[in-house]
Every structure is written in C-alpha cells, then in structure tokens.
Design a protein around this motif. Sequence first.
Motif, mmCIF file in Angstrom:
data_model
loop_
_atom_site.group_PDB
_atom_site.id
_atom_site.type_symbol
_atom_site.label_atom_id
_atom_site.label_comp_id
_atom_site.label_asym_id
_atom_site.label_seq_id
_atom_site.Cartn_x
_atom_site.Cartn_y
_atom_site.Cartn_z
ATOM 1 N N ASN A 251 52.105 53.382 42.249
ATOM 2 C CA ASN A 251 50.856 52.617 42.260
ATOM 3 C C ASN A 251 49.670 53.481 42.660
ATOM 4 O OD1 ASN A 251 52.255 50.338 41.530
ATOM 5 N ND2 ASN A 251 52.253 49.426 43.567
ATOM 6 N N LEU A 252 48.532 53.181 42.043
ATOM 7 C CA LEU A 252 47.267 53.836 42.365
ATOM 8 C C LEU A 252 46.209 52.761 42.570
ATOM 9 C CD1 LEU A 252 45.720 56.571 42.593
ATOM 10 C CD2 LEU A 252 45.127 56.286 40.175
ATOM 11 N N GLY A 253 45.576 52.732 43.754
ATOM 12 C CA GLY A 253 44.566 51.716 44.027
ATOM 13 C C GLY A 253 45.186 50.361 44.258
ATOM 14 N N ASP A 254 44.364 49.314 44.168
ATOM 15 C CA ASP A 254 44.863 47.965 44.418
ATOM 16 C C ASP A 254 45.458 47.367 43.145
ATOM 17 O OD1 ASP A 254 42.756 47.056 42.852
ATOM 18 O OD2 ASP A 254 41.940 45.719 44.376
ATOM 19 N N SER A 255 45.832 46.100 43.209
ATOM 20 C CA SER A 255 46.596 45.478 42.115
ATOM 21 C C SER A 255 45.778 45.274 40.855
ATOM 22 C CB SER A 255 47.169 44.136 42.577
ATOM 23 O OG SER A 255 46.126 43.234 42.911
ATOM 24 N N THR A 256 44.456 45.473 40.914
ATOM 25 C CA THR A 256 43.620 45.341 39.719
ATOM 26 C C THR A 256 42.782 46.584 39.449
ATOM 27 O OG1 THR A 256 41.695 44.394 40.861
ATOM 28 C CG2 THR A 256 43.413 42.853 40.129
ATOM 29 N N GLY A 257 43.126 47.710 40.064
ATOM 30 C CA GLY A 257 42.276 48.889 39.875
ATOM 31 C C GLY A 257 40.856 48.613 40.312
ATOM 32 N N TYR A 258 40.720 47.771 41.363
ATOM 33 C CA TYR A 258 39.402 47.354 41.843
ATOM 34 C C TYR A 258 38.565 46.755 40.705
ATOM 35 C CZ TYR A 258 41.139 50.241 45.609
ATOM 36 O OH TYR A 258 41.942 50.784 46.586
ATOM 37 N N GLY A 259 39.277 45.979 39.881
ATOM 38 C CA GLY A 259 38.613 45.297 38.776
ATOM 39 C C GLY A 259 38.277 46.206 37.615
ATOM 40 N N SER A 260 39.017 47.314 37.458
ATOM 41 C CA SER A 260 38.675 48.256 36.388
ATOM 42 C C SER A 260 39.928 48.838 35.754
ATOM 43 C CB SER A 260 37.808 49.391 36.937
ATOM 44 O OG SER A 260 38.587 50.318 37.674
ATOM 45 N N LEU A 277 37.105 62.768 40.091
ATOM 46 C CA LEU A 277 36.412 61.489 40.047
ATOM 47 C C LEU A 277 37.095 60.557 39.060
ATOM 48 C CD1 LEU A 277 33.876 59.896 41.022
ATOM 49 C CD2 LEU A 277 32.682 60.828 39.025
ATOM 50 N N PHE A 278 37.638 59.455 39.576
ATOM 51 C CA PHE A 278 38.191 58.398 38.718
ATOM 52 C C PHE A 278 37.025 57.649 38.077
ATOM 53 C CE2 PHE A 278 39.140 53.889 38.217
ATOM 54 C CZ PHE A 278 40.379 53.866 37.599
ATOM 55 N N MET A 279 37.019 57.586 36.746
ATOM 56 C CA MET A 279 35.986 56.878 36.011
ATOM 57 C C MET A 279 36.652 55.707 35.286
ATOM 58 S SD MET A 279 34.005 60.252 34.497
ATOM 59 C CE MET A 279 32.533 59.364 33.969
ATOM 60 N N GLY A 280 36.313 54.489 35.684
ATOM 61 C CA GLY A 280 36.931 53.308 35.119
ATOM 62 C C GLY A 280 35.920 52.375 34.480
ATOM 63 N N ASP A 281 36.422 51.527 33.603
ATOM 64 C CA ASP A 281 35.605 50.488 32.969
ATOM 65 C C ASP A 281 35.955 49.137 33.568
ATOM 66 O OD1 ASP A 281 34.135 51.786 30.631
ATOM 67 O OD2 ASP A 281 36.180 52.464 30.284
ATOM 68 N N ARG A 282 34.957 48.395 33.985
ATOM 69 C CA ARG A 282 35.129 46.990 34.354
ATOM 70 C C ARG A 282 34.750 46.184 33.113
ATOM 71 N NH1 ARG A 282 32.920 45.034 40.079
ATOM 72 N NH2 ARG A 282 34.799 46.172 40.695
ATOM 73 N N VAL A 292 29.678 45.434 25.382
ATOM 74 C CA VAL A 292 28.384 46.014 25.759
ATOM 75 C C VAL A 292 27.892 45.516 27.115
ATOM 76 C CG1 VAL A 292 27.631 46.514 23.414
ATOM 77 C CG2 VAL A 292 27.183 44.247 24.379
ATOM 78 N N GLU A 293 28.493 44.460 27.645
ATOM 79 C CA GLU A 293 28.104 43.975 28.973
ATOM 80 C C GLU A 293 29.025 44.506 30.076
ATOM 81 O OE1 GLU A 293 27.530 39.746 29.108
ATOM 82 O OE2 GLU A 293 26.459 39.718 27.188
ATOM 83 N N SER A 294 29.919 45.411 29.725
ATOM 84 C CA SER A 294 30.855 45.964 30.700
ATOM 85 C C SER A 294 30.131 46.825 31.732
ATOM 86 C CB SER A 294 31.922 46.794 29.992
ATOM 87 O OG SER A 294 32.672 46.011 29.097
ATOM 88 N N ARG A 295 30.827 47.053 32.852
ATOM 89 C CA ARG A 295 30.283 47.814 33.966
ATOM 90 C C ARG A 295 31.201 48.987 34.274
ATOM 91 N NH1 ARG A 295 26.354 44.931 36.891
ATOM 92 N NH2 ARG A 295 25.774 43.010 35.807
#
Length: 472
Positions: A251-260, A277-282, A292-295
């Motif tokens: 496992n890496l991070g929390d159960s939702t990848g911190y929402g990403s 640097l971990f770069m994730g999409d929410r 297009v509204e993703s964070r």
Amino acid sequence: MVLSLLVLAAGLLGAPAASAAPVTVTNGSQFTDTSGALVHAHGGGVLKVGAYYYWFGENRNADDTFKAVSVYRSADLKTWEHRNDVLTQSSAAELGRAKIERPKVIYNSSTGQYVMWMHKENGDDYAEARAAVATSSTVDGNYTYRGSFRPLGVHMSRDLTLFQDDDGTAYMASAARENADLNVYRLTADYTGIGALVQTLWPGSYREAPAMFKRNGVYFMVTSAATGWQPNQQKYATATSVAGTWSGLANLGDSTGYGSQAAYVLPLQGSSATSYLFMGDRWAGAWNRPVVESRYVWLPLSFPSATTVSLSWYPQVTIDPATGVVTGSGTGSAYETLVARHSGKCADIPGSSRGDGVQLTQYSCNNGWNQHWSVLDLGNGYATLIARHSGKCLDVADASTADGAAVAQWACNGGTNQQWQAQAVGGGYVRWVARHSGKCLDVVSGSTADGAAVKQYPCTAVANQQWLRKAA
C-alpha cells in the motif's frame, strides 16, 4: 516513467530561465497558466529540458473526447506557460473522434526525436485498447502522429507510462487483458516501436495508472486499482532490474490515494537533494463531471528504506527546484467532516444532490461523500470548502450580506462569498466566517434535528456556530 534530465544547446531552447525560487502548490486545486486559463495536463508526465519542465497531458472536450495533447512550460513547477497543443484532432484522420489518454514523452538522443506514447480509443468505448506514437524534433513543436496498434499485434494496451533507464534503454508499461495484467515492454532503439515483451507483472491483479521511477538502483512501480473514476488504494512494488523479479504489491498512501490517482512520479534533482514528487489526478468523473474540471494532487514521496516508499497528506507542498528539496506543510486531511458542536451532527448536502443552489443542512454523521469537504487553502487567510460528492463550493447565495442568508453548494467561481476563514474558538473547534460578509456558518436556532438549515448569521460565542474538523 522517470525521464533522464537532458541538457540541450541553448540555441534549441531560447533564452535560459532565471534560477527558480521556491514555490508553494496547494493540493486539490486547479492550476492556471500565465494567460489565466486552466491548465489541462491530466494523466500527464513531465520532461525536463534545459532549465524548463515541460508538462504534457490530456486536454479533453466537454464530452470527454480528445481535443489535444497540450504542453506547458515552467521553470519552477508552478508558473505554467501554455506552449502548444502538440497533437490535435486534425493531426491525423483517426484522431477526429478519439480518446487519447496518459501521454508521456521521452527524448531519443540518437535520433534527435522527442517520442510520445499514449493510450488511444475510438471515442465511443474502450474496445480498441491501443497504444499510439507521435514524434517531434522539438519538445513543444507539432508532433507527427505515427499511428496506433496493439503491442506485438495481440496485447490490449490501456493506461500506460514510459521509463528511460540510465543506459538509454526505454520501456513502456501498460494495462493489458481488460486491465487484469500489467505488461512491461522494451522499446525499439528509436523508441517508436515495441522491441519485446519483458514480462507481465502481477497477472490477474487489475492494476492501471502505472508510474515508474528509479532511485539508487532500485526500480519502483506505482499503480492503482481499476475502479473507473472512483479513487482507490495506490500500491507499489520494487525490483533491482526491470526484467527481474518484482516484489509483491504494498500500500501507498491512504485507501483513496488522498482522493487521487497516480499520473507520474517526477524526480527533482537539485544542488542538495533529489526528491521524488507524486503527481496525481483528482478526477472530476468521481463527481460525474467532465475531465476538464479535474484537480491535481502533488505530494512528496519519502523512503523509509532502500526498497520502501511512503506517501503522506499535506494541504500544501513547497518545491525548491534549485536545491531539489520538496516539503509538505499545513494541517488537516484530504477530506474532512465538519461536526457542529451543539448537536454532534455533520454539515451535509441533502440527498447527495449535485445541483447548484442545494442548501446546506446538518445531518447525523454517516461518512457519506455529501458530508466530506476538501478545505482548499487560498493562501490569503481564507479557504474554499468543496463538497466531495459534487465538486461544488460552499457559497452564500447571491453574495448576500443579510442575516439568515442561505448557504448552499454552487459551481466554484472564486467569489468572496465562497471564501471562508477558520477562526479557532478553543477546544479544537472553529467558526467558519464568510469573507464577503464577515458572518458565521450557523445551525439555525441551535436546532439539533436532522435536516436543520445552516445559514449565515453574525458571529457570536454560541455552540451552533462552532465546528470540529475531523478527518473523513
């Protein structure tokens, strides 16, 4: 997916960038470019060329079909200049209606070509499952589309990433067999084709969103589960060679990848450190909105040992490109519940509605996403409160300054009636004060009932204006 840092002649790059000062990025936010437009680099990757970082990613239409692969340039990883839409619908006939996902670019020093790989679909479904390739002689020039195919003619290929090793050997890893497998391929010498299938990792495990990097001779592969737009547990594995035996998934991070969901891991090499640097999409699809509204969620990776990695949540991340140091800061969680002190009930959007203007109430805490809030620090003493289920902001209706004005969710627009200050009142509780009016989030009449309205009223010491922030 880690890309070698390339230093090219200044004549190819234009004037060098000034040495970048440290910058702070707020997690869960959207980026804007130097023209004020939103940055659309979803599912993307970063390539450093000279003094600049080039960020390639998905730029979709409102119906989620392919619009362009866009590239942005930055010296500090925060100030992004839109350089070009390097691949568009007009680049090739088969891109006229398509889905192009997870573009990654590496440079081939032997051929002098920048080579892009991406996942290609027909725009209607995910039946094609093809990889596609495009090339350019300049990093941010127009790319020539070379076509799409299934690797070795037989393997499905969906989410993918690229990795360029220290000796110049390049690899592509992609989800195969309806995402059940993750295949790792060695690319041909010119990086435009598949040389061989190196191995299939964790058959039947249903992993996607691969991100590969190397640290001190150890290879890391980060992936997510295949759960559509819904975020899930990110996992990683390690090996001492790409073709060697990979460890089991941890496992890496929390159960939702911190929402990403992982998009890329960027090695940041500076004068005193190399950070990752971990770069994730929410993904906005999680709240039924277009891509297009993703964070974005960017977080520093830490390494308890040579073969282990961890990921912690920080509301903000400070990046110093000169030294290579990346540090997290701030308090709070990726998502929070707001619990009224007088009633013990949670701030709640009724019925999990996603509509504009749905008014805030209190309701018995149940861990529903309509009770989860992303507290987005604006860097000015205020924050926006974004509902997890809808992606909409907590808003005082019509920017009213009147007592008893309704508080509701509304499309985020940056208005001061969507900005809130958390004022500590002791005991771990805060008052949420609307910037435009100076008034507080208040459970009307101190009601303890489910469904009681939450509105704005002048701030006092009453318990029905005091809220406990709890990790969701």
